[in-house]
Design an enzyme around this catalytic site. Sequence first.
Site, PDB file in Angstrom:
ATOM      1  N   ASP A  92       0.867  -1.167   0.000  1.00 57.77           N
ATOM      2  CA  ASP A  92       0.000   0.000   0.000  1.00 57.77           C
ATOM      3  C   ASP A  92       0.915   1.232   0.000  1.00 57.77           C
ATOM      4  O   ASP A  92       1.984   1.212   0.620  1.00 57.77           O
ATOM      5  CB  ASP A  92      -0.880  -0.066   1.262  1.00 57.77           C
ATOM      6  CG  ASP A  92      -1.882   1.067   1.309  1.00 57.77           C
ATOM      7  OD1 ASP A  92      -1.963   1.827   0.329  1.00 57.77           O
ATOM      8  OD2 ASP A  92      -2.572   1.182   2.329  1.00 57.77           O
ATOM      9  N   ASP A 273      -7.701  -7.626   1.584  1.00 62.10           N
ATOM     10  CA  ASP A 273      -6.777  -7.702   2.722  1.00 62.10           C
ATOM     11  C   ASP A 273      -7.521  -7.098   3.907  1.00 62.10           C
ATOM     12  O   ASP A 273      -8.451  -6.304   3.713  1.00 62.10           O
ATOM     13  CB  ASP A 273      -5.506  -6.867   2.485  1.00 62.10           C
ATOM     14  CG  ASP A 273      -5.768  -5.392   2.764  1.00 62.10           C
ATOM     15  OD1 ASP A 273      -6.353  -4.725   1.900  1.00 62.10           O
ATOM     16  OD2 ASP A 273      -5.432  -4.912   3.869  1.00 62.10           O
ATOM     17  N   CYS A 311     -12.553 -26.967   9.481  1.00 63.70           N
ATOM     18  CA  CYS A 311     -11.293 -26.284   9.161  1.00 63.70           C
ATOM     19  C   CYS A 311     -10.129 -27.277   9.135  1.00 63.70           C
ATOM     20  O   CYS A 311     -10.088 -28.223   9.912  1.00 63.70           O
ATOM     21  CB  CYS A 311     -11.032 -25.190  10.187  1.00 63.70           C
ATOM     22  SG  CYS A 311      -9.541 -24.237   9.849  1.00 63.70           S
ATOM     23  N   CYS A 313      -6.833 -26.254   9.467  1.00 65.19           N
ATOM     24  CA  CYS A 313      -5.622 -25.580   9.942  1.00 65.19           C
ATOM     25  C   CYS A 313      -4.960 -26.354  11.086  1.00 65.19           C
ATOM     26  O   CYS A 313      -5.565 -27.237  11.689  1.00 65.19           O
ATOM     27  CB  CYS A 313      -5.924 -24.136  10.362  1.00 65.19           C
ATOM     28  SG  CYS A 313      -6.548 -23.974  12.040  1.00 65.19           S
ATOM     29  N   CYS A 316      -6.894 -26.245  14.427  1.00 66.83           N
ATOM     30  CA  CYS A 316      -8.077 -27.113  14.510  1.00 66.83           C
ATOM     31  C   CYS A 316      -7.699 -28.590  14.503  1.00 66.83           C
ATOM     32  O   CYS A 316      -8.420 -29.408  15.069  1.00 66.83           O
ATOM     33  CB  CYS A 316      -9.040 -26.796  13.373  1.00 66.83           C
ATOM     34  SG  CYS A 316      -9.819 -25.187  13.596  1.00 66.83           S
ATOM     35  N   HIS A 342      -5.738 -19.849  12.670  1.00 71.39           N
ATOM     36  CA  HIS A 342      -7.077 -20.322  12.316  1.00 71.39           C
ATOM     37  C   HIS A 342      -7.868 -19.264  11.528  1.00 71.39           C
ATOM     38  O   HIS A 342      -8.449 -19.568  10.480  1.00 71.39           O
ATOM     39  CB  HIS A 342      -7.879 -20.735  13.557  1.00 71.39           C
ATOM     40  CG  HIS A 342      -9.314 -20.923  13.226  1.00 71.39           C
ATOM     41  ND1 HIS A 342      -9.776 -22.047  12.571  1.00 71.39           N
ATOM     42  CD2 HIS A 342     -10.376 -20.090  13.348  1.00 71.39           C
ATOM     43  CE1 HIS A 342     -11.059 -21.896  12.325  1.00 71.39           C
ATOM     44  NE2 HIS A 342     -11.459 -20.727  12.785  1.00 71.39           N
TER      45      HIS A 342
HETATM   46 ZN   LIG Z   1      -8.844 -23.833  11.995  1.00 68.24          ZN
END
Ligand SMILES: [Zn+2]
Length: 376
Positions: A92, A273, A311, A313, A316, A342
Amino acid sequence: MENFEIIEKDLLSHARNAQLRVKRGTIRTPIFMPVATQASVKALSQEDIAKIGAQCLLSNTYHLYLRPGLETLKVFGGLNGFMNHPGPILTDSGGFQVYSLSKLRKITENGVHFNSHIDGSSHFFTPEKVIDYQRIIDSDIWTCLDVCVANPASYSQAKEALKKTLIWAQRAKKRYHEINKSMENSQKSLLFGIIQGSIFPDLRKEAAIAAAQEDFDGFAIGGLSVGESKEQMFEALAAVMENLPKNKPVYFMGLGTPEDIWRCVEMGVDMFDCVLPTRNARNGQALTSEGKIYIKNARYKKDENPLDPLCDCETCKKYSRAYLSHLYKSGELLSHRLLSIHNLRFLLRQTEIMKEAISEGKFTQARKKFMERYMC
Ligand SMILES: [Zn+2]
């Protein structure tokens, strides 16, 4: 060869799958870009960033210029070397930060004088200097210095800021071409123009038409999602989208709620973003496919389930809500990292689901399915 290529279009909406070639790789849109304002995605290591599947990071010229400073970045050949990040980065220009963070600022025809929010020192940004700074940062996508206004702004304030933003965009583009004229295409960074115009649809339209004539590599929509109503935001966005060429990437700056991203992708926006996924993580808030949850809530004290059973990730896969709740309530720093991983993965996974839905021609149904579950 064009940098941006549309691969698939949804039949019932403006959603599209596309690829954007930048010098450090190919970005497949729609994407969400984790924010590394100060050369760090807060609480995450490079290994974490790679694991969540981030294709492009966002950083900020204003912050990097003030700290660590461009001389430090030069030692490392730019921001990628400094952060040890191998992938694409978009910067930016810093117009918004000059506006929102510095205590004293004065805009002239030539540029903007401001005092650092860190130590009060005086600085002067011009559209040309900000291009030169991004060259030192060596990000893959650069943006033009823009003039931001408060929200709410009067029509005349917004019009005046828009006028200046357009003139500055031409100056930034001129400087960009001077720098790049002897460079091979594969080594060039891309330049995005910034669309301003506050909440006024006719100014947004004017900004989009003027930016389209400048033949930028893409367009960044600034000055929305800053406190206006959703109705005003989507009305202004519609005015922009109707007047931008369809063969260039469109980036909505600072938008990060999953429901808004779904709606904007449906309108044809490609890139996003926002600091919210990591900021909210530090406040104990997690995004899940069944809506937001506050991990400190008593109901999670003995909950053996992951944050979101859908999820994939690291958080998780390995940790329970009960453990995350305990970490947060105990003020353990690990909770910042695990919740940030997460939340970012949640948004990145949404963009992956969108890509699949576009590919199957079922974007509208997929959005409806997401909303029914998320807003319940
Ligand atoms: Zn997760």
